[in-house]
Design an enzyme around this catalytic site. Structure first.
Site, PDB file in Angstrom:
ATOM      1  N   ALA A 106      -3.434 102.379 -26.198  1.00  0.00           N
ATOM      2  CA  ALA A 106      -4.451 101.586 -25.499  1.00  0.00           C
ATOM      3  C   ALA A 106      -5.132 102.506 -24.490  1.00  0.00           C
ATOM      4  O   ALA A 106      -4.595 103.563 -24.154  1.00  0.00           O
ATOM      5  CB  ALA A 106      -3.792 100.418 -24.785  1.00  0.00           C
ATOM      6  N   GLU A 166       5.233 103.240 -23.878  1.00  0.00           N
ATOM      7  CA  GLU A 166       4.755 102.354 -22.816  1.00  0.00           C
ATOM      8  C   GLU A 166       5.661 102.317 -21.579  1.00  0.00           C
ATOM      9  O   GLU A 166       5.185 102.242 -20.456  1.00  0.00           O
ATOM     10  CB  GLU A 166       4.572 100.932 -23.349  1.00  0.00           C
ATOM     11  CG  GLU A 166       3.364 100.732 -24.242  1.00  0.00           C
ATOM     12  CD  GLU A 166       3.621 101.097 -25.693  1.00  0.00           C
ATOM     13  OE1 GLU A 166       4.601 101.815 -25.979  1.00  0.00           O
ATOM     14  OE2 GLU A 166       2.823 100.681 -26.546  1.00  0.00           O
ATOM     15  N   GLU A 192       1.197 100.495 -32.916  1.00  0.00           N
ATOM     16  CA  GLU A 192       1.117  99.048 -33.153  1.00  0.00           C
ATOM     17  C   GLU A 192       0.001  98.708 -34.130  1.00  0.00           C
ATOM     18  O   GLU A 192       0.140  97.813 -34.968  1.00  0.00           O
ATOM     19  CB  GLU A 192       0.948  98.314 -31.825  1.00  0.00           C
ATOM     20  CG  GLU A 192       2.226  98.399 -30.983  1.00  0.00           C
ATOM     21  CD  GLU A 192       2.058  97.895 -29.573  1.00  0.00           C
ATOM     22  OE1 GLU A 192       1.104  98.330 -28.887  1.00  0.00           O
ATOM     23  OE2 GLU A 192       2.865  97.069 -29.143  1.00  0.00           O
ATOM     24  N   GLY A 233      -0.185 101.557 -28.515  1.00  0.00           N
ATOM     25  CA  GLY A 233      -1.052 100.694 -29.319  1.00  0.00           C
ATOM     26  C   GLY A 233      -1.432 101.353 -30.622  1.00  0.00           C
ATOM     27  O   GLY A 233      -1.730 100.686 -31.611  1.00  0.00           O
TER      28      GLY A 233
HETATM   29  N1  T1G Z   1      -5.837 106.225 -22.478  1.00  0.00           N
HETATM   30  C1  T1G Z   1      -6.833 106.832 -21.792  1.00  0.00           C
HETATM   31  N2  T1G Z   1      -6.936 108.180 -21.642  1.00  0.00           N
HETATM   32  C2  T1G Z   1      -5.977 108.933 -22.226  1.00  0.00           C
HETATM   33  C3  T1G Z   1      -4.909 108.365 -22.963  1.00  0.00           C
HETATM   34  C4  T1G Z   1      -4.875 106.943 -23.081  1.00  0.00           C
HETATM   35  N3  T1G Z   1      -3.915 106.330 -23.770  1.00  0.00           N
HETATM   36  N4  T1G Z   1      -4.133 109.391 -23.420  1.00  0.00           N
HETATM   37  C5  T1G Z   1      -4.700 110.522 -22.987  1.00  0.00           C
HETATM   38  N5  T1G Z   1      -5.799 110.263 -22.276  1.00  0.00           N
HETATM   39  C6  T1G Z   1      -6.705 111.241 -21.674  1.00  0.00           C
HETATM   40  C7  T1G Z   1      -6.013 112.132 -20.657  1.00  0.00           C
HETATM   41  O1  T1G Z   1      -6.037 111.511 -19.387  1.00  0.00           O
HETATM   42  C8  T1G Z   1      -6.864 113.365 -20.710  1.00  0.00           C
HETATM   43  O2  T1G Z   1      -8.049 113.066 -19.979  1.00  0.00           O
HETATM   44  C9  T1G Z   1      -7.273 113.456 -22.181  1.00  0.00           C
HETATM   45  O3  T1G Z   1      -7.119 112.127 -22.709  1.00  0.00           O
HETATM   46  C10 T1G Z   1      -6.416 114.407 -22.962  1.00  0.00           C
HETATM   47  O4  T1G Z   1      -5.059 114.002 -22.711  1.00  0.00           O
HETATM   48  C11 T1G Z   1      -0.795  97.753 -25.941  1.00  0.00           C
HETATM   49  C12 T1G Z   1      -0.731  98.963 -23.617  1.00  0.00           C
HETATM   50  C13 T1G Z   1      -1.931 111.323 -26.661  1.00  0.00           C
HETATM   51  C14 T1G Z   1       0.016 112.909 -26.631  1.00  0.00           C
HETATM   52  O5  T1G Z   1       1.168 106.505 -23.201  1.00  0.00           O
HETATM   53  O6  T1G Z   1       0.793 111.095 -24.274  1.00  0.00           O
HETATM   54  O7  T1G Z   1      -0.769 101.601 -25.755  1.00  0.00           O
HETATM   55  O8  T1G Z   1      -7.841 114.861 -18.230  1.00  0.00           O
HETATM   56  O9  T1G Z   1      -4.331 116.277 -21.925  1.00  0.00           O
HETATM   57  O10 T1G Z   1      -2.028 117.069 -24.405  1.00  0.00           O
HETATM   58  O11 T1G Z   1       1.329  98.605 -26.289  1.00  0.00           O
HETATM   59  O12 T1G Z   1      -2.457 112.241 -23.945  1.00  0.00           O
HETATM   60  O13 T1G Z   1      -9.238 115.234 -20.272  1.00  0.00           O
HETATM   61  O14 T1G Z   1      -9.969 113.560 -18.525  1.00  0.00           O
HETATM   62  O15 T1G Z   1      -2.632 114.461 -22.486  1.00  0.00           O
HETATM   63  O16 T1G Z   1      -3.439 116.470 -26.487  1.00  0.00           O
HETATM   64  C15 T1G Z   1       0.418 104.290 -24.606  1.00  0.00           C
HETATM   65  C16 T1G Z   1      -0.529 108.786 -23.395  1.00  0.00           C
HETATM   66  C17 T1G Z   1      -0.667 103.666 -23.792  1.00  0.00           C
HETATM   67  C18 T1G Z   1       0.061 108.052 -24.594  1.00  0.00           C
HETATM   68  C19 T1G Z   1      -2.313 113.723 -26.227  1.00  0.00           C
HETATM   69  N6  T1G Z   1       0.061 105.658 -24.928  1.00  0.00           N
HETATM   70  N7  T1G Z   1      -1.153 110.022 -23.792  1.00  0.00           N
HETATM   71  O17 T1G Z   1      -1.850 114.831 -25.464  1.00  0.00           O
HETATM   72  O18 T1G Z   1      -4.008 115.531 -24.319  1.00  0.00           O
HETATM   73  S1  T1G Z   1      -0.234 102.028 -23.307  1.00  0.00           S
HETATM   74  C20 T1G Z   1       0.481 106.680 -24.164  1.00  0.00           C
HETATM   75  C21 T1G Z   1      -0.412 111.098 -24.184  1.00  0.00           C
HETATM   76  C22 T1G Z   1      -0.352 101.119 -24.737  1.00  0.00           C
HETATM   77  C23 T1G Z   1       0.017  99.011 -25.961  1.00  0.00           C
HETATM   78  C24 T1G Z   1       0.076  99.685 -24.643  1.00  0.00           C
HETATM   79  C25 T1G Z   1      -1.180 112.322 -24.525  1.00  0.00           C
HETATM   80  C26 T1G Z   1      -1.332 112.548 -26.029  1.00  0.00           C
HETATM   81  P1  T1G Z   1      -8.833 114.253 -19.195  1.00  0.00           P
HETATM   82  P2  T1G Z   1      -3.916 115.102 -22.769  1.00  0.00           P
HETATM   83  P3  T1G Z   1      -2.811 116.070 -25.193  1.00  0.00           P
END
Ligand code: T1G
Length: 698
Positions: free
Chosen positions: A63, A125, A105, A102
């Site tokens: 998400a 999450e 999911e 997500g």
């Molecule tokens: N949402 C918004 N921005 C995100 C993002 C996300 N989920 N993930 C990464 N970014 C931005 C990050 O801030 C950075 O921004 C850029 O993308 C590159 O990220 C309903 C509610 C996917 C493994 O927890 O683990 O889903 O600094 O440097 O090293 O159940 O990003 O460039 O401006 O980390 O290639 C669950 C979080 C969300 C995964 C990629 N998902 N992200 O790693 O790039 S909650 C997460 C990561 C959810 C549902 C619930 C990693 C990555 P900027 P990066 P990367």
């Protein structure tokens, strides 16, 4: 059609591609685009199956976290996932790179899943203080069972593609591109006359009380204070007793509850600042210098640790020691460190051997560094010794090489001024053990060139470290602030609290250790030496923990001598309280005519944190830390501050700066030397502002 979700036909297969860089986050536009595409596919008789793809290096990163805290917009993700699942024809998810949160999911809402080798499939999450909120806790156990689900989900972990296929979370491993793999699998399914296979329609997973209880016991202990990990277990348990519709409702209820917690705010703050910390105007767009070969001067604990950190990340290392015997000792330490990395699964045995034979050499003369791109010294913490080392480095190293010091408090400006190329000098303050701790304070001196700073940040990333920019002062960011809240603890002990109560109260706040356990771990000789060093400039109103000096003179240096503040006995975990320490403290109070008073744990926590935040405000005001977020990152990665509190500055904003300031003013009534309110703190309170408002300054 949406500009982030494309729809096209490939023969009789609908190809739905999400293109929302950098991670295909499921923001509102993507959710709407997916919804419309699925509606179109379902209604298109010419389309016999659909493939959902994510453009770029990964399928879907989850998400859109940046939307959290804002009013959610229809269609919500659970509705999109349910709509995919309700399709009357087969929908295939073709997954590469990562399907997280997500993202997974959405894939679980699809009827079939093909994963490319090397893909991570997970539900992280809980690392953000929430739980999966679009069916992850209900569909996952229907595919892999309760035990595997409560192993993965409360840990915020993921499965490899191979493991996911083995457990049934994915159906098959893909070949070629994700598009090719998705189309091939979809055509195979159409050829077999396969219909939609809805995960939600699978029977409730059989409960597994033992696995549920084991997971609860583990996370009650491992993540003391955090709520989301235990809530995720409750959501998985709901899947064993409710049908899919009720289960999804229960998951949503718990998800919404977690979204409201300060822990969610803290963990999301931590997620974003660990990326923002490297975004600094002075290095924006500045090309780092190439670093492939490094020299390490000094093979003690720190030097060997730094060498290990560099070697395990593929850098070529030459370590300089004063003689062969010391060089051999350093090699042995590094070999032991590498064995630890092999045990932790970070390295294979073969890699360890090749590192030691090809990537690492020792020398006793500086000439061996003539081709090094960067040298870092980790010799004795004495200015004259450091200057001698830098004079040698200045003599032998090639033009454009970077000369770094690992000093933890000496003046980097003074070191830089002692050689011919001050612009190439920088501080790289590693935290011990240097091959394990993630924090790296990049100490930028007055004349440090911007591309040298940029190189330090690039090197940190290569080493898997989190770099924080620090200015030059005694202790930079972390240790300078530590000295203050450590002094606050000593003051409370002198006034009546026992060191053991302070440690307990500080751990109850969420710190991994209290200040006295920390002292025993680091060695009480370090504290003693620091007090001696500062003695000539100490203000007479300062409090000296004389009991600590006595422990030092008694040879009780902490864990390494089996006794310090605590008594350490063979075979017993942790230390036992020592009545003799209480006697030493009582004597110190008597000598100063202090009648001990009671402290509550709450007051101990409050004073400890007020001292930290007050000094941190000074550090930010002086520009030693450019932003409050730099203090937060320093304490999250270097001092074990509880991540679910977001960092000390985020915590202070949440606790209320006005209340903190009024506490400090109240403490100042009894001790206006130690408790002088930081001007920045006063200004923010006067302006009704908070530390977060300063996080965009550069
Ligand atoms: N949402 C918004 N921005 C995100 C993002 C996300 N989920 N993930 C990464 N970014 C931005 C990050 O801030 C950075 O921004 C850029 O993308 C590159 O990220 C309903 C509610 C996917 C493994 O927890 O683990 O889903 O600094 O440097 O090293 O159940 O990003 O460039 O401006 O980390 O290639 C669950 C979080 C969300 C995964 C990629 N998902 N992200 O790693 O790039 S909650 C997460 C990561 C959810 C549902 C619930 C990693 C990555 P900027 P990066 P990367």
């Amino acid at each position: 059609m949406s500009d982030v979700v494309a729809y096209e036909m490939d023969g009789d297969i609908a190809v739905i591609t999400i293109a929302n860089p950098p991670v295909n986050a499921l923001g509102h536009a993507v959710r709407q685009g997916l919804w419309d595409a699925i509606e179109r596919f379902d209604a298109d008789e010419a389309a016999h199956a659909a493939v959902i793809l994510g453009e770029g290096k990964l399928f879907i990163g989850g998400a859109d976290i940046s939307e959290f805290g804002k009013p959610p917009q229809d269609p919500w993700l659970p509705e999109v996932v349910n709509r995919i699942e309700a399709c009357g024809k087969p929908v295939v998810a073709a997954i590469q790179g990562a399907a997280l949160g997500g993202g997974l999911e959405v894939a679980l809402g699809c009827h079939y899943r093909v994963a490319m080798p090397g893909t991570k499939l997970g539900l992280p999450e809980v690392n953000l203080g929430i739980i999966p909120g679009a069916g992850g806790t209900q569909r996952t156990p229907r595919l892999i069972g309760v035990a595997a689900s409560v192993q993965m989900i409360p840990a915020g972990g993921n499965l490899s593609a191979e493991d996911a296929v083995a457990r049934g979370l994915a159906d098959t491993l893909g070949e070629g591109s994700p598009r090719e793999a998705g189309l091939a699998y979809a055509r195979e399914l159409v050829g077999q006359g396969a219909g939609p296979r809805r995960v939600g329609a699978l029977p409730c997973p059989k409960t597994d009380e033992a696995a549920l209880e084991q997971a609860r016991a583990l996370w009650r202990k491992k993540s003391a204070g955090e709520v989301a990990r235990l809530a995720a277990i409750d959501a998985v348990e709901a899947a064993t007793r409710l049908d899919i519709a009720e289960g999804l409702d229960e998951e949503r209820r718990i998800f919404r509850e977690m979204m409201e917690t300060p822990q969610r705010a803290g963990l999301i703050h931590a997620f974003f600042i660990e990326r923002k910390v490297a975004k600094l105007p002075e290095i924006e767009g500045v090309a780092p210098r190439e670093v492939a070969r490094i020299g390490v001067i000094g093979g003690g604990t720190m030097g060997a640790g730094i060498a290990t950190a560099a070697l395990t990340r593929g850098l070529d290392v030459t370590l300089i020691e004063r003689d062969e015997a010391s060089a051999d000792k350093a090699r042995a330490t590094i070999s032991k460190n590498l064995e630890g990395a092999v045990k932790r699964g970070k390295l294979s045995d073969a890699q360890k051997d090749s590192i030691l034979s090809d990537g690492f050499r020792t020398a006793t003369g500086y000439d061996a560094l003539s081709e090094a791109d960067l040298a870092i010294e980790a010799v004795f913490e004495d200015m004259d010794v450091k200057k001698q080392v830098f004079a040698e480095l200045d003599r032998v190293m090639k033009k454009g090489a970077i000369l770094a010091t690992n000093t933890s408090y000496l003046d980097v400006n003074e070191i830089a001024a002692s050689i011919s190329r001050p612009g190439d000098v920088i501080g790289l303050h590693f935290f011990s053990p240097a091959h394990v701790m993630k924090l790296l304070e990049v100490v930028v001196a007055d004349q440090t060139a911007n591309d040298v700073t940029a190189t330090a940040f690039a090197l940190a990333k290569k080493l898997g470290k989190v770099a924080v920019r620090a200015g030059v002062c005694d202790g930079f960011i972390g240790n300078r602030i530590l000295a203050k809240y450590r002094a606050a603890a000593d003051r409370m002990v002198l006034q009546g609290a026992s060191p053991y109560q302070v440690d307990r109260a500080v751990k109850a706040f969420g710190w991994p250790m209290g200040p006295y356990e920390m002292g025993d771990l680091a060695g009480l000789d370090i504290g003693y030496m620091t007090r001696k060093r500062k003695e000539p400039t100490r203000d007479p109103r300062d409090v000296v923990p004389t009991w600590a000096d006595e422990l030092y003179h008694l040879g009780r240096l902490g864990q390494k001598t089996g006794r310090g503040y605590y008594i350490y006995e063979e075979g017993k975990r942790g230390g036992q309280e020592d009545p003799e320490v209480e006697e030493l403290v009582a004597k110190a109070r008597e000598k100063q005519g202090i009648a001990p008073r009671e402290f509550t744990d709450a007051e101990i926590q409050r004073r400890y944190m007020a001292a930290l935040v007050n000094e941190a405000a000074r550090v930010v005001e002086e520009g030693i830390a450019k932003r409050p977020l730099d203090v937060d990152v320093t304490f999250l990665y270097g001092y074990g501050f509880p991540r679910w509190r977001g960092g000390p500055m985020h915590w202070a904003d949440h606790a209320g700066l006005a209340d903190l300031l009024s506490d400090i003013k109240e403490y100042a009534e009894e001790d206006d030397f130690f408790w002088q309110p930081a001007p920045l703190l006063e200004r923010l309170v006067a302006d009704n502002a908070n530390f977060a408002s300063l996080n965009d300054q550069g």
